[in-house]
Design a protein around this motif. Structure first.
Motif, PDB file in Angstrom:
ATOM      1  N   ILE A 124      59.679  91.645 114.743  1.00  0.00           N
ATOM      2  CA  ILE A 124      58.322  92.163 114.612  1.00  0.00           C
ATOM      3  C   ILE A 124      57.440  91.123 113.944  1.00  0.00           C
ATOM      4  N   PHE A 125      57.845  90.641 112.766  1.00  0.00           N
ATOM      5  CA  PHE A 125      57.075  89.643 112.040  1.00  0.00           C
ATOM      6  C   PHE A 125      57.977  88.469 111.686  1.00  0.00           C
ATOM      7  N   PRO A 126      57.588  87.246 112.018  1.00  0.00           N
ATOM      8  CA  PRO A 126      58.314  86.101 111.480  1.00  0.00           C
ATOM      9  C   PRO A 126      57.938  85.904 110.016  1.00  0.00           C
ATOM     10  N   GLY A 127      58.830  85.278 109.262  1.00  0.00           N
ATOM     11  CA  GLY A 127      58.489  84.925 107.890  1.00  0.00           C
ATOM     12  C   GLY A 127      58.998  85.862 106.825  1.00  0.00           C
ATOM     13  N   ILE A 128      59.694  86.942 107.191  1.00  0.00           N
ATOM     14  CA  ILE A 128      60.280  87.825 106.186  1.00  0.00           C
ATOM     15  C   ILE A 128      61.498  87.134 105.584  1.00  0.00           C
ATOM     16  N   LEU A 129      61.632  87.200 104.270  1.00  0.00           N
ATOM     17  CA  LEU A 129      62.647  86.433 103.560  1.00  0.00           C
ATOM     18  C   LEU A 129      64.012  87.116 103.615  1.00  0.00           C
ATOM     19  N   SER A 130      65.049  86.303 103.835  1.00  0.00           N
ATOM     20  CA  SER A 130      66.414  86.801 103.713  1.00  0.00           C
ATOM     21  C   SER A 130      66.854  86.672 102.259  1.00  0.00           C
ATOM     22  N   GLU A 131      67.996  87.229 101.933  1.00  0.00           N
ATOM     23  CA  GLU A 131      68.461  87.218 100.545  1.00  0.00           C
ATOM     24  C   GLU A 131      68.830  85.820 100.064  1.00  0.00           C
ATOM     25  N   ASP A 132      68.979  84.861 100.987  1.00  0.00           N
ATOM     26  CA  ASP A 132      69.324  83.490 100.613  1.00  0.00           C
ATOM     27  C   ASP A 132      68.101  82.580 100.493  1.00  0.00           C
ATOM     28  N   SER A 133      66.919  83.118 100.614  1.00  0.00           N
ATOM     29  CA  SER A 133      65.720  82.282 100.632  1.00  0.00           C
ATOM     30  C   SER A 133      65.440  81.663  99.264  1.00  0.00           C
ATOM     31  N   PRO A 134      65.127  80.359  99.223  1.00  0.00           N
ATOM     32  CA  PRO A 134      64.745  79.722  97.953  1.00  0.00           C
ATOM     33  C   PRO A 134      63.349  80.130  97.488  1.00  0.00           C
ATOM     34  N   CYS A 135      62.644  80.907  98.313  1.00  0.00           N
ATOM     35  CA  CYS A 135      61.280  81.320  97.968  1.00  0.00           C
ATOM     36  C   CYS A 135      61.243  82.587  97.118  1.00  0.00           C
ATOM     37  N   ILE A 136      62.391  83.257  96.970  1.00  0.00           N
ATOM     38  CA  ILE A 136      62.441  84.503  96.202  1.00  0.00           C
ATOM     39  C   ILE A 136      62.301  84.191  94.712  1.00  0.00           C
ATOM     40  N   ASP A 137      61.405  84.914  94.050  1.00  0.00           N
ATOM     41  CA  ASP A 137      61.161  84.761  92.603  1.00  0.00           C
ATOM     42  C   ASP A 137      60.808  83.324  92.235  1.00  0.00           C
ATOM     43  N   ASN A 138      60.190  82.599  93.151  1.00  0.00           N
ATOM     44  CA  ASN A 138      59.888  81.190  92.909  1.00  0.00           C
ATOM     45  C   ASN A 138      58.391  80.911  92.961  1.00  0.00           C
ATOM     46  N   GLY A 139      57.590  81.960  93.035  1.00  0.00           N
ATOM     47  CA  GLY A 139      56.150  81.768  92.997  1.00  0.00           C
ATOM     48  C   GLY A 139      55.664  81.507  91.585  1.00  0.00           C
ATOM     49  N   GLY A 140      54.514  80.902  91.487  1.00  0.00           N
ATOM     50  CA  GLY A 140      53.938  80.607  90.180  1.00  0.00           C
ATOM     51  C   GLY A 140      53.031  81.727  89.704  1.00  0.00           C
ATOM     52  N   GLU A 141      52.820  81.775  88.401  1.00  0.00           N
ATOM     53  CA  GLU A 141      51.923  82.762  87.799  1.00  0.00           C
ATOM     54  C   GLU A 141      50.550  82.118  87.608  1.00  0.00           C
ATOM     55  N   PHE A 142      49.567  82.631  88.311  1.00  0.00           N
ATOM     56  CA  PHE A 142      48.218  82.085  88.240  1.00  0.00           C
ATOM     57  C   PHE A 142      47.229  83.230  88.045  1.00  0.00           C
ATOM     58  N   ASP A 143      46.070  82.884  87.585  1.00  0.00           N
ATOM     59  CA  ASP A 143      45.032  83.891  87.367  1.00  0.00           C
ATOM     60  C   ASP A 143      44.351  84.192  88.697  1.00  0.00           C
ATOM     61  N   LEU A 144      45.120  84.833  89.597  1.00  0.00           N
ATOM     62  CA  LEU A 144      44.638  85.148  90.934  1.00  0.00           C
ATOM     63  C   LEU A 144      44.779  86.641  91.180  1.00  0.00           C
ATOM     64  N   GLU A 145      43.829  87.199  91.885  1.00  0.00           N
ATOM     65  CA  GLU A 145      43.882  88.622  92.205  1.00  0.00           C
ATOM     66  C   GLU A 145      44.904  88.860  93.312  1.00  0.00           C
ATOM     67  N   GLN A 146      45.898  89.690  93.027  1.00  0.00           N
ATOM     68  CA  GLN A 146      46.936  89.999  93.994  1.00  0.00           C
ATOM     69  C   GLN A 146      46.842  91.464  94.414  1.00  0.00           C
ATOM     70  N   PRO A 147      47.145  91.760  95.680  1.00  0.00           N
ATOM     71  CA  PRO A 147      47.163  93.160  96.108  1.00  0.00           C
ATOM     72  C   PRO A 147      48.370  93.885  95.521  1.00  0.00           C
ATOM     73  N   GLN A 148      48.305  95.203  95.506  1.00  0.00           N
ATOM     74  CA  GLN A 148      49.422  95.986  94.992  1.00  0.00           C
ATOM     75  C   GLN A 148      50.622  95.927  95.925  1.00  0.00           C
ATOM     76  N   PHE A 149      50.343  95.813  97.250  1.00  0.00           N
ATOM     77  CA  PHE A 149      51.412  95.817  98.245  1.00  0.00           C
ATOM     78  C   PHE A 149      51.297  94.583  99.131  1.00  0.00           C
ATOM     79  N   ASP A 150      52.428  94.202  99.737  1.00  0.00           N
ATOM     80  CA  ASP A 150      52.427  93.031 100.599  1.00  0.00           C
ATOM     81  C   ASP A 150      52.026  93.414 102.022  1.00  0.00           C
ATOM     82  N   LEU A 151      52.253  92.510 102.954  1.00  0.00           N
ATOM     83  CA  LEU A 151      51.757  92.658 104.315  1.00  0.00           C
ATOM     84  C   LEU A 151      52.330  93.867 105.040  1.00  0.00           C
ATOM     85  N   ILE A 152      53.538  94.293 104.694  1.00  0.00           N
ATOM     86  CA  ILE A 152      54.137  95.447 105.365  1.00  0.00           C
ATOM     87  C   ILE A 152      54.288  96.641 104.438  1.00  0.00           C
TER      88      ILE A 152
END
Length: 481
Positions: free
Chosen positions: A339-367
């Protein structure tokens, strides 16, 4: 019978009145007449235009528009709300200065030709994870073809929109099959920014949106010119196609905020030799890039972001960029959802690897999953959900029941749904090209049937895929003519 309350000053027209028609509850889209409405019983069976009458060339809309299938065009001069299954568009739309068009969830904006929306005022399109607002073409040209634009729509244009207007918002929208490929290059919006073009306007938020199958010479999905310092976040870009530079974005003299997006499998047709192209092409710009995944997009030079400045680039997974500010260049280990490319698997190095910035984030993600699920935000547009709890990812593929097969001229498709939802019916020819698609709006939990008419399909073999939340049904159909 003349209406007894008709305005005497309305001649030479017949039975025209400005009396309140006493509609039940227009604020909540109930347009039934009240029992004592003066309009009851005074309609006419036939409305005709006398021969020789010259009609207005454009229709001006205001107030509220609602219905299963409606048509709009021309100029929006007042604040207007649209709620419909399908809005058919047969000409260019202009939202005038100080006017606003508000498109409600579940509405499909269907363009019947190479038309655009020019925003001089405000455009708000806010869907939900379950009911997105979709901008699409009725019969799109092949999105990777730069020789023709006879029927693909031509995007949304903000060209010197006055900053006195309210902010425009695009949330949970899908932008697909738009084209800007004019070789004349009279205006930048003619060749740059397939789905969206911005010039000198920054009061924009693009969030939780999907951009796919869009085409332009520069900036296949979006182009930002001259201080268009807007926010693009938590969105997915895939299968967009640029001829020269910027298979996703073209950024000229602007400093946008681009964060928590996933850009994958976008393509370039050629390289003009002037600049390194990349998925994001920049010129005299300082885009802030954080927590993005920009991978697997065909490019003629590395990195996939042209001239990314270290002081504005943090915690991304970008092909060709690594070694500073938390940026990595690793396989993101996508799950491979159909359905959507780009959903992370449990082995992804991108999990919990985002930075903390003073940016407005939505409550929910794309799905529709919580944007932060484990205390630290993930890279990209999708937040990893432990124990495969993502309801929108298909868990398995089922065989599709099609009868009769071979068929002429129609066949009944029977498919299963795990819950009440919309179903997307996709029909591909043997080369893998999408031949047509339909939306079954009211699928119920369990077994569903859809009668497919084949008038627009030639004889041959087709692959039919029905996509519902958590489940894909697929089968082959042989059409006879």
């Amino acid at each position: 019978m003349p209406a007894p309350w008709a305005d005497a000053g309305s001649a030479p027209y017949n039975n025209i009145t400005e009396t309140d028609p006493m509609i039940s509850d227009p604020e909540n889209f109930d347009f039934r007449l009240k029992a004592d409405s003066p309009a009851k019983g005074y309609g006419c069976e036939t409305f005709y235009i006398p021969e020789g009458t010259k009609c207005k060339e454009e229709i001006i809309y205001s107030s509220k528009l609602t219905g299963g299938n409606i048509s709009i065009g021309a100029r929006i001069i007042e604040n207007t709300i649209v709620k419909a299954d399908t809005v058919n568009i047969y000409e260019n739309i202009v939202i005038e200065n100080n006017a606003a068009l508000n498109i409600l969830p579940g509405t499909v904006m269907l363009f019947h030709g190479p038309y655009n929306i020019t925003v001089e005022g405000t455009l708000i399109a806010e869907g939900t994870a379950e009911e997105r607002v979709i901008f699409t073409s009725f019969e799109p040209d092949p999105y990777n073809d730069f020789t023709s634009n006879k029927s693909s729509w031509r995007g949304i244009i903000f060209d010197k929109t006055l900053s006195t207007n309210d902010s425009s918002i695009f949330r949970y929208c899908v932008f697909e099959y738009a084209k800007s490929i004019s070789e004349a290059m009279d205006r930048p919006s003619d060749y740059s920014g397939g789905a969206m073009f911005f010039n000198n306007f920054a009061k924009i938020k693009i969030e939780n949106c999907i951009f796919r199958y869009n085409t332009a010479i520069y900036g296949a999905a979006i182009s930002l010119f001259n201080n268009s310092n807007l926010s693009i976040n938590n969105s997915l870009f895939y299968e967009n196609y640029a001829k020269n530079n910027g298979s996703v974005l073209c950024v000229i003299n602007s400093s946008p905020f681009i964060y928590n997006n996933t850009m994958t499998d976008n393509k370039l047709s050629a390289y003009d030799g002037n600049y390194q192209p990349g998925a994001i092409f920049t010129f005299r710009s300082k885009p802030f890039l954080a927590n993005n995944i920009i991978r697997r997009s065909h490019t003629y030079a590395s990195p996939q972001v042209h001239y990314a400045k270290p002081q504005f680039t943090f915690s991304n997974n970008i092909g060709g960029i690594t070694g500073y500010n938390g940026n990595i260049d690793d396989d993101p280990a996508f799950l491979g959802s159909q359905i959507f490319p780009g959903i992370l698997s449990e082995d992804s190095p991108c999990i919990d690897n985002g930075g903390e910035f003073d940016l407005e984030q939505p409550q929910f993600d794309l799905i529709g999953n919580p944007r932060v699920s484990n205390g630290t935000i993930d890279m990209g547009a999708f937040e990893f959900q432990p124990e495969n709890s993502i309801s929108s990812v298909p868990e398995k593929i089922q065989m599709l029941q099609i009868y009769p097969n071979p068929a002429n001229p129609s066949a009944r498709i029977t498919f299963q749904a795990k819950e009440a939802s919309k179903a997307e019916i996709l029909i591909y020819d043997t080369s893998g090209k999408l031949a047509c698609k339909f939306t079954y709006a009211n699928a119920v939990k369990g077994s569903n049937s859809y009668d497919l008419r084949s008038e627009k399909l030639s004889a041959g073999l087709y692959v039919i895929k029905v996509v519902t939340p958590g489940l894909i049904s697929q089968g082959k159909l042989l059409l006879l003519k």
